[in-house]
Design a protein around this motif. Structure first.
Motif, mmCIF file in Angstrom:
data_model
loop_
_atom_site.group_PDB
_atom_site.id
_atom_site.type_symbol
_atom_site.label_atom_id
_atom_site.label_comp_id
_atom_site.label_asym_id
_atom_site.label_seq_id
_atom_site.Cartn_x
_atom_site.Cartn_y
_atom_site.Cartn_z
ATOM 1 N N ASP A 1 0.853 -1.184 0.000
ATOM 2 C CA ASP A 1 0.000 0.000 0.000
ATOM 3 C C ASP A 1 0.894 1.241 0.000
ATOM 4 O OD1 ASP A 1 -1.623 2.184 0.731
ATOM 5 O OD2 ASP A 1 -2.975 0.913 1.891
ATOM 6 N N LYS A 2 1.066 1.871 -1.159
ATOM 7 C CA LYS A 2 1.995 2.991 -1.270
ATOM 8 C C LYS A 2 1.589 4.178 -0.389
ATOM 9 C CE LYS A 2 3.615 1.970 -5.974
ATOM 10 N NZ LYS A 2 2.830 0.736 -6.157
ATOM 11 N N PHE A 3 0.281 4.363 -0.179
ATOM 12 C CA PHE A 3 -0.145 5.443 0.709
ATOM 13 C C PHE A 3 0.306 5.166 2.139
ATOM 14 C CE2 PHE A 3 -3.266 7.538 3.505
ATOM 15 C CZ PHE A 3 -3.104 8.851 3.087
ATOM 16 N N GLU A 4 0.179 3.914 2.569
ATOM 17 C CA GLU A 4 0.639 3.534 3.904
ATOM 18 C C GLU A 4 2.154 3.674 4.012
ATOM 19 O OE1 GLU A 4 0.363 2.147 7.903
ATOM 20 O OE2 GLU A 4 -1.061 3.048 6.492
ATOM 21 N N THR A 5 2.877 3.284 2.947
ATOM 22 C CA THR A 5 4.325 3.467 2.927
ATOM 23 C C THR A 5 4.681 4.925 3.130
ATOM 24 O OG1 THR A 5 4.692 1.597 1.421
ATOM 25 C CG2 THR A 5 6.409 3.262 1.508
ATOM 26 N N HIS A 6 4.045 5.804 2.353
ATOM 27 C CA HIS A 6 4.321 7.237 2.480
ATOM 28 C C HIS A 6 4.000 7.746 3.886
ATOM 29 C CE1 HIS A 6 5.235 7.247 -1.649
ATOM 30 N NE2 HIS A 6 4.587 8.322 -2.060
ATOM 31 N N THR A 7 2.901 7.248 4.446
ATOM 32 C CA THR A 7 2.493 7.696 5.781
ATOM 33 C C THR A 7 3.528 7.306 6.828
ATOM 34 O OG1 THR A 7 0.150 7.524 5.184
ATOM 35 C CG2 THR A 7 0.698 7.514 7.537
ATOM 36 N N ASP B 1 12.939 2.827 -4.345
ATOM 37 C CA ASP B 1 12.992 3.729 -5.495
ATOM 38 C C ASP B 1 12.794 5.171 -5.035
ATOM 39 O OD1 ASP B 1 13.205 1.409 -6.985
ATOM 40 O OD2 ASP B 1 11.072 1.367 -7.520
ATOM 41 N N MET B 2 13.472 6.093 -5.696
ATOM 42 C CA MET B 2 13.398 7.505 -5.335
ATOM 43 C C MET B 2 13.617 8.380 -6.560
ATOM 44 S SD MET B 2 16.944 7.462 -3.081
ATOM 45 C CE MET B 2 16.374 6.134 -2.017
ATOM 46 N N ARG B 3 13.088 9.602 -6.488
ATOM 47 C CA ARG B 3 13.268 10.565 -7.566
ATOM 48 C C ARG B 3 13.672 11.914 -6.992
ATOM 49 N NH1 ARG B 3 11.032 9.486 -12.893
ATOM 50 N NH2 ARG B 3 10.960 11.734 -13.264
ATOM 51 N N VAL B 4 14.216 12.756 -7.869
ATOM 52 C CA VAL B 4 14.639 14.091 -7.481
ATOM 53 C C VAL B 4 13.471 15.054 -7.668
ATOM 54 C CG1 VAL B 4 16.256 15.968 -7.951
ATOM 55 C CG2 VAL B 4 17.029 13.587 -8.127
ATOM 56 N N ASP B 5 13.194 15.848 -6.630
ATOM 57 C CA ASP B 5 12.071 16.786 -6.709
ATOM 58 C C ASP B 5 12.496 18.095 -7.393
ATOM 59 O OD1 ASP B 5 13.464 18.316 -4.824
ATOM 60 O OD2 ASP B 5 12.150 17.784 -3.164
ATOM 61 N N GLY B 6 11.570 19.035 -7.457
ATOM 62 C CA GLY B 6 11.837 20.289 -8.129
ATOM 63 C C GLY B 6 12.914 21.121 -7.493
ATOM 64 N N ALA B 7 13.207 20.860 -6.217
ATOM 65 C CA ALA B 7 14.244 21.603 -5.499
ATOM 66 C C ALA B 7 15.588 20.882 -5.523
ATOM 67 C CB ALA B 7 13.805 21.842 -4.050
ATOM 68 N N ILE C 1 11.704 9.376 -1.515
ATOM 69 C CA ILE C 1 11.332 7.982 -1.751
ATOM 70 C C ILE C 1 9.937 7.916 -2.361
ATOM 71 C CG2 ILE C 1 10.732 5.797 -0.623
ATOM 72 C CD1 ILE C 1 12.993 6.306 1.346
ATOM 73 N N ILE C 2 9.797 7.131 -3.432
ATOM 74 C CA ILE C 2 8.492 6.971 -4.071
ATOM 75 C C ILE C 2 7.921 5.565 -3.894
ATOM 76 C CG2 ILE C 2 8.826 8.820 -5.745
ATOM 77 C CD1 ILE C 2 9.602 6.692 -7.813
ATOM 78 N N GLU C 3 8.772 4.587 -3.561
ATOM 79 C CA GLU C 3 8.272 3.223 -3.387
ATOM 80 C C GLU C 3 9.294 2.374 -2.652
ATOM 81 O OE1 GLU C 3 6.747 -0.627 -6.070
ATOM 82 O OE2 GLU C 3 7.072 1.323 -7.010
ATOM 83 N N VAL C 4 8.790 1.450 -1.834
ATOM 84 C CA VAL C 4 9.627 0.425 -1.217
ATOM 85 C C VAL C 4 9.086 -0.918 -1.703
ATOM 86 C CG1 VAL C 4 10.526 -0.576 0.910
ATOM 87 C CG2 VAL C 4 10.017 1.884 0.807
#
Length: 327
Positions: free
Chosen positions: A106-112, A264-270, A275-278
């Protein structure tokens, strides 16, 4: 250590790959001295039969849960979770515990969980069709909450207004029967970190994900059609190596990850990594999956990638064996 490799129709969508990949894992495990057999289960009754009289010391599962669905993971709201049943019976298994596995699906739970621990993730919302979208910033990135390997991702996943957002959320709910995770769009490069081992022996090995520019569409994102066909390659993370390694270590600790995950991770606008996913059961297809590619970058042997693959599988098994005192 006698190993049971558990897979089924959902093994490719949920876990390390199809039956051929499972056979590759078996070969590597046996090369490390572990008698290994494969159990292919299509129904929960077949799974329970395996648990009644175990003739193995440890289980390694390509499945989060038992399902006949070959196309995507799904939420499995009322079904059987593999780790739940093994925990209930005290059966050793490779990988994170059931609580963590469910949170990673559950990616929302991961983010939380990660955000609560102070680990950097994108701003995010959970939406279903018809929900109030007030407060969502644009551009936004919309994806299913329970899928992996870019399932459900296309150029239309990047939305610039409320109308497009509503259409994409409705599409995800219709196609996958899931709510949509709506994140701030991260425009920078993508990185992935192979995480092996536990605690003080944990090793976080970052790589940068690359795709030839000609394969991108409107956006530099990893669409469904770019994954699993050999178009993505992993190289060293360069100047991001230390940052990515630290972020992955903090993420693995916050989630309670064990033995082998990929973050997995990505670079933000700054210009910062988020992290976007585990991924709790990363792909293990020799040469092509990201974990074997990363392992070769850091632990490549003179004998080549096939030998590296054997060593990766042995390292994952050894990590779990150490936890259970089975080595």
């Amino acid at each position: 250590m006698r190993i049971l490799l558990l897979t089924g129709p959902g093994g490719d969508a949920q876990g390390w790959g199809d039956l051929k990949v499972t056979e590759n894992v078996r070969s590597a495990a046996e090369a490390a001295g572990h008698p290994t057999r494969i159990a292919y289960v299509s129904a929960e009754s077949e799974f329970f039969a395996l648990l009644e009289k175990p003739d193995y010391d440890i289980v390694w599962s390509a499945l989060y849960h038992i399902t006949p669905n070959e196309k995507f993971i799904g939420q499995n709201a009322s079904g059987v979770w593999v780790a739940d049943e093994m925990d209930a019976r005290g059966i050793p298994y490779i990988g994170s515990d059931s609580r963590t596995m469910k949170a990673m699906i559950d990616k929302f739970e991961t983010h939380t969980i990660l955000a609560r621990a102070g680990v950097e993730v994108p701003a995010h919302r959970l939406l279903r069709a018809g929900d109030d979208i007030a407060g969502v910033g644009f551009p936004a990135f919309v994806k299913p909450i329970c899928e992996s390997r870019s399932v459900g991702i296309s150029d239309e996943s990047v939305v610039y207004d409320g109308e497009a957002l509503g259409e994409r959320v409705a599409y995800i709910e219709r196609e996958f029967g899931e709510a949509a995770l709506v994140e701030e769009y991260l425009p920078g490069d993508e990185y992935t970190v192979l995480v092996l081992g536990n605690g003080k022996t944990r090793e976080c090995l970052p790589g940068k994900v690359s795709v030839e520019e000609k394969h991108f569409g409107k956006h530099r994102i990893l669409r469904t059609d770019l994954r699993g066909v050999g178009l993505t390659r992993i190289g060293l993370a360069g100047e991001r190596t230390e940052e990515a390694s630290r972020l992955a270590d903090r993420g693995a600790e916050a989630m309670g990850c064990l033995d082998h995950v990929r973050i997995d991770m990505r670079v933000d606008g700054a210009g910062e990594l988020r992290i976007i996913e585990v991924n709790g059961i990363p792909g293990l297809k020799p040469h092509k999956s990201w974990s074997p590619q990363i392992y070769t970058l850091y632990h490549g042997s003179p004998k080549g990638e096939d030998e590296d693959y054997f060593k990766l599988i042995a390292a994952i098994i050894g990590s779990a064996g150490l936890r259970y005192n089975l080595n």
